[in-house]
Design a protein around this motif. Structure first.
Motif, PDB file in Angstrom:
ATOM      1  N   LYS A 101       0.824  -1.204   0.000  1.00 35.70           N
ATOM      2  CA  LYS A 101       0.000   0.000   0.000  1.00 35.70           C
ATOM      3  C   LYS A 101       0.860   1.256   0.000  1.00 35.70           C
ATOM      4  O   LYS A 101       0.521   2.249  -0.650  1.00 35.70           O
ATOM      5  N   SER A 105       0.624   4.274  -2.808  1.00 33.09           N
ATOM      6  CA  SER A 105       0.396   5.701  -2.572  1.00 33.09           C
ATOM      7  C   SER A 105       1.501   6.553  -3.187  1.00 33.09           C
ATOM      8  O   SER A 105       1.232   7.575  -3.839  1.00 33.09           O
ATOM      9  N   GLU A 109       1.147   9.198  -6.364  1.00 23.94           N
ATOM     10  CA  GLU A 109       1.522  10.600  -6.193  1.00 23.94           C
ATOM     11  C   GLU A 109       2.433  11.060  -7.334  1.00 23.94           C
ATOM     12  O   GLU A 109       2.287  12.176  -7.852  1.00 23.94           O
ATOM     13  N   ARG A 112       0.253  11.578 -10.308  1.00 23.04           N
ATOM     14  CA  ARG A 112      -0.517  12.815 -10.176  1.00 23.04           C
ATOM     15  C   ARG A 112       0.337  14.031 -10.521  1.00 23.04           C
ATOM     16  O   ARG A 112      -0.119  14.955 -11.211  1.00 23.04           O
ATOM     17  N   GLU A 145      -9.284  -1.170  -0.139  1.00 27.00           N
ATOM     18  CA  GLU A 145      -8.158  -0.242   0.049  1.00 27.00           C
ATOM     19  C   GLU A 145      -7.557   0.163  -1.294  1.00 27.00           C
ATOM     20  O   GLU A 145      -7.196   1.328  -1.509  1.00 27.00           O
ATOM     21  N   ARG A 148      -9.965   2.606  -2.944  1.00 29.18           N
ATOM     22  CA  ARG A 148     -10.031   3.872  -2.210  1.00 29.18           C
ATOM     23  C   ARG A 148      -8.757   4.696  -2.398  1.00 29.18           C
ATOM     24  O   ARG A 148      -8.819   5.918  -2.623  1.00 29.18           O
ATOM     25  N   THR A 149      -7.601   4.044  -2.333  1.00 36.25           N
ATOM     26  CA  THR A 149      -6.332   4.762  -2.469  1.00 36.25           C
ATOM     27  C   THR A 149      -6.196   5.375  -3.856  1.00 36.25           C
ATOM     28  O   THR A 149      -5.779   6.534  -4.008  1.00 36.25           O
ATOM     29  N   ASP A 151      -8.673   6.171  -5.948  1.00 38.12           N
ATOM     30  CA  ASP A 151      -9.654   7.245  -6.114  1.00 38.12           C
ATOM     31  C   ASP A 151      -9.241   8.513  -5.372  1.00 38.12           C
ATOM     32  O   ASP A 151      -9.520   9.626  -5.827  1.00 38.12           O
ATOM     33  N   GLN A 152      -8.551   8.365  -4.252  1.00 35.15           N
ATOM     34  CA  GLN A 152      -8.166   9.531  -3.461  1.00 35.15           C
ATOM     35  C   GLN A 152      -6.958  10.266  -4.032  1.00 35.15           C
ATOM     36  O   GLN A 152      -6.867  11.494  -3.926  1.00 35.15           O
ATOM     37  N   ILE A 153      -6.015   9.533  -4.635  1.00 36.29           N
ATOM     38  CA  ILE A 153      -4.752  10.164  -5.045  1.00 36.29           C
ATOM     39  C   ILE A 153      -4.702  10.437  -6.545  1.00 36.29           C
ATOM     40  O   ILE A 153      -4.431  11.563  -6.974  1.00 36.29           O
ATOM     41  N   PRO A 155      -6.989   8.885  -9.810  1.00 36.93           N
ATOM     42  CA  PRO A 155      -7.930   7.874 -10.304  1.00 36.93           C
ATOM     43  C   PRO A 155      -7.915   7.646 -11.812  1.00 36.93           C
ATOM     44  O   PRO A 155      -8.601   6.736 -12.296  1.00 36.93           O
TER      45      PRO A 155
END
Length: 261
Positions: A101, A105, A109, A112, A145, A148-149, A151-153, A155
């Motif tokens: 995980k 992340s 990043e 992104r 997880e 969710r990870t 979609d949050q950082i 997607p």
């Protein structure tokens, strides 16, 4: 004639435009270190349309917050790897193989940041073996997880989940397939489920239902060089390909893909 911009979560058929819109005609290779990456970018695909680059991601030795390419010596930071790919004038797809995980992340990043700098116009897939329902195995990132990870950082990717190897002794049994489809049927991204050729042949009938689950679903069939030969499984792979050539992809070397024509 390729469009200058491409949505990173888009269809690799539209990006590479392979002959006959056949997923078998998209090339794949794995990045192992900087020298091999430069060879792929500058030499190996010199006369081709590019291909999907599989990038195995781990944490740097002594610096867990820096993702690097697995097996690279000296270590090749993922950020440097991505910058070399994004600077190339050829057409590349990015396939990120992630184990934890924290690596997920950190990798998202970096994606992104590249996207925010208007650099990421390549199909981008995020792969993890995940745990859920009938294939819940402790110590694997759960499917919830994973979703969710992302979609949050960041997607804007294709989701490329796989099953834990511990549950595949009897192949892709119906309950494994059904729970994976159930987990991702609510996702808005495209989904390409990752299957191992050496396991697929045991349960090819059950896997056929994957391509009928949703139009956003595809399958990627993987065969690694260290696995046994493809002779036993060629018929199974051909059966999958016959269902939909635009929704089945082949993460394997040319010498193996040639057997599936």
């Amino acid at each position: 004639n390729r469009p200058r911009r491409f949505y990173p979560g888009g269809d690799i058929i539209d990006y590479f435009r392979p002959m006959n819109r056949d997923g078998l005609n998209i090339q794949w290779d794995t990045v192992t270190n900087k020298d091999y990456l430069l060879y792929l970018l500058e030499v190996f695909f010199a006369d081709s349309q590019g291909g999907m680059l599989v990038i195995p991601v781990i944490s740097s030795v002594g610096q867990p917050n820096i993702p690097v390419i697995h097996g690279s010596q000296p270590e090749l930071p993922l950020q440097d790897c991505l910058e070399l790919i994004l600077a190339s004038k050829k057409s590349w797809g990015i396939y990120l193989r992630i184990k934890s995980k924290s690596q997920l992340s950190l990798t998202l990043e970096l994606l992104r940041q590249a996207y925010d700098r208007d650099l990421l116009h390549h199909p981008t897939w995020v792969n993890m073996d995940i745990a859920h329902g009938a294939f819940y195995i402790q110590d694997y990132v759960t499917g919830a997880e994973f979703l969710r990870t992302i979609d949050q950082i960041f997607p804007y990717v294709t989701l490329a989940p796989g099953w834990p190897k511990e549950v595949l002794d009897e192949g892709y049994k119906p309950e494994l397939v059904e729970d994976m489809v159930q987990l991702f049927q609510g996702a808005w991204q495209d989904v390409s489920l990752q299957l191992h050729a050496e396991t697929l042949y045991r349960t090819v009938t059950g896997c056929r239902s994957l391509l009928h689950a949703q139009s956003r679903f595809s399958m990627t069939l993987e065969h690694r060089a260290e696995d046994r030969g493809l002779n036993s499984w060629t018929a199974s792979l051909m059966a999958i390909r016959a269902l939909n050539r635009q929704q089945s992809f082949y993460n394997m070397l040319n010498m193996y893909r040639e057997h599936i024509c």
